[in-house]
Scaffold this active site. Structure first.
Site, mmCIF file in Angstrom:
data_model
loop_
_atom_site.group_PDB
_atom_site.id
_atom_site.type_symbol
_atom_site.label_atom_id
_atom_site.label_comp_id
_atom_site.label_asym_id
_atom_site.label_seq_id
_atom_site.Cartn_x
_atom_site.Cartn_y
_atom_site.Cartn_z
ATOM 1 N N LYS A 193 -2.772 -1.970 -2.875
ATOM 2 C CA LYS A 193 -3.804 -1.052 -2.395
ATOM 3 C C LYS A 193 -3.339 0.357 -2.733
ATOM 4 O O LYS A 193 -2.328 0.835 -2.206
ATOM 5 C CB LYS A 193 -4.041 -1.203 -0.890
ATOM 6 C CG LYS A 193 -5.158 -0.298 -0.370
ATOM 7 C CD LYS A 193 -5.591 -0.682 1.038
ATOM 8 C CE LYS A 193 -6.678 0.266 1.544
ATOM 9 N NZ LYS A 193 -7.238 -0.128 2.846
ATOM 10 N N GLU A 200 0.826 -1.218 0.000
ATOM 11 C CA GLU A 200 0.000 0.000 0.000
ATOM 12 C C GLU A 200 0.856 1.263 0.000
ATOM 13 O O GLU A 200 1.134 1.837 1.053
ATOM 14 C CB GLU A 200 -0.958 0.032 1.199
ATOM 15 C CG GLU A 200 -1.895 1.233 1.151
ATOM 16 C CD GLU A 200 -2.828 1.340 2.340
ATOM 17 O OE1 GLU A 200 -3.680 2.240 2.338
ATOM 18 O OE2 GLU A 200 -2.700 0.533 3.284
#
Length: 295
Positions: free
Chosen positions: A213, A176
């Site tokens: 993400k 992420e």
């Protein structure tokens, strides 16, 4: 690794619920939920209250595997129970929802336009406990605030270095590297980020699978080629501070990208609501995020 869970995350319809507010963000999450700071006097009380909030969300009839593929938990939540079962077991066995764990310890100070991950003490020990608690995958968040090539490279290299450690323990890492939605050069940061992601993905072992993400991109369908990359199990989007309506509208324009929302998921939920009002609000939110994730 659980093949049924792997297949569900790879091909299932739905989104990932982010229920992973940690020590630093928990007071704000509780305040948004209608619980002020004077309701708790220490961390144990605070985490008890946030677990009650998460339990209310997870046990709601609206929190249904027909719409939700997985849920990301905070370490403290992983170690607590819902009824007689640990949270991850309750998610999978009672709800059919795949459990993930946030493993990062927060962000380092801003440097070269980015915030790297702080060191994660005894990560292998945490990953072993995650396996013992039947966790499927993990999540760790860095932040990109400026289109600084060296800074962005360092973020992605750190994420994949730790990602390989997570893969070696039999878990699927969610990489992420969030691009701040308020960044003045967000689209340039996204281009630099994508280039670095492809470089790191190409260096993975043939059978390695990771998830990404990412912030919803400035240019619609900008991450379509990442979604199709063979090492990528799924690309999910964070809401990044957008309100739910705008996050959904932006997400729906990006084909193959699904949600992993936190604030946008819990928007409008309060401790003071009746069960009927709470479940109704949660149901509307879940269904709207689900619809935006189907495009």
């Amino acid at each position: 690794m659980n093949k049924q869970q792997m297949d569900r995350i790879h091909t299932g319809k739905g989104f990932i619920a982010a229920l992973d507010q940690s020590g630093g963000s928990t007071p704000k999450a509780l305040e948004q939920y209608g619980i002020k700071g004077d309701r708790f006097s220490n961390e144990d009380e605070m985490f008890g209250l946030v677990h009650e909030m998460r339990t209310r969300i997870i046990t709601s009839p609206a929190f249904d595997s027909a719409y939700i593929l997985g849920a990301i938990l905070f370490e403290n939540t992983m170690d607590r129970k819902i009824g007689e079962r640990y949270t991850a077991d309750y998610l999978w066995e009672n709800k059919g929802i795949v459990p993930f764990l946030k493993v990062d310890q927060g962000l380092a100070p801003l440097d070269n336009g980015v915030q790297l991950l702080k060191p994660i003490p005894d990560l292998n020990g945490l990953l072993k406990r995650a396996n013992d608690r039947h966790i499927f995958g993990t999540k760790m968040r860095s932040v990109i605030k400026e289109a600084n090539p060296g800074g962005i490279r360092s973020v992605v290299e750190q994420q994949f270095e730790i990602g390989r450690q997570i893969l070696s323990m039999g878990l699927v890492p969610i990489i992420e590297p969030e691009v701040d939605i308020h960044s003045a050069d967000k689209s340039k940061s996204e281009q630099l980020l994508k280039n670095e992601l492809f470089e790191q993905l190409s260096a993975l072992d043939k059978d390695a699978k990771v998830m990404l993400k990412l912030s919803i991109p400035t240019e619609d369908d900008f991450y379509r080629d990442l979604i199709d990359e063979p090492h990528v199990l799924r690309v999910v989007a964070l809401s990044g501070g957008y309100e739910q309506r705008e996050a959904n509208e932006r997400l729906a324009r990006n084909h193959g990208l699904i949600a992993s929302f936190s604030r946008a998921l819990s928007e409008g939920l309060t401790a003071q609501q009746s069960e009927e009002a709470f479940n109704g609000m949660l149901s509307r939110s879940i269904r709207s995020i689900y619809e935006a994730s189907l495009t």
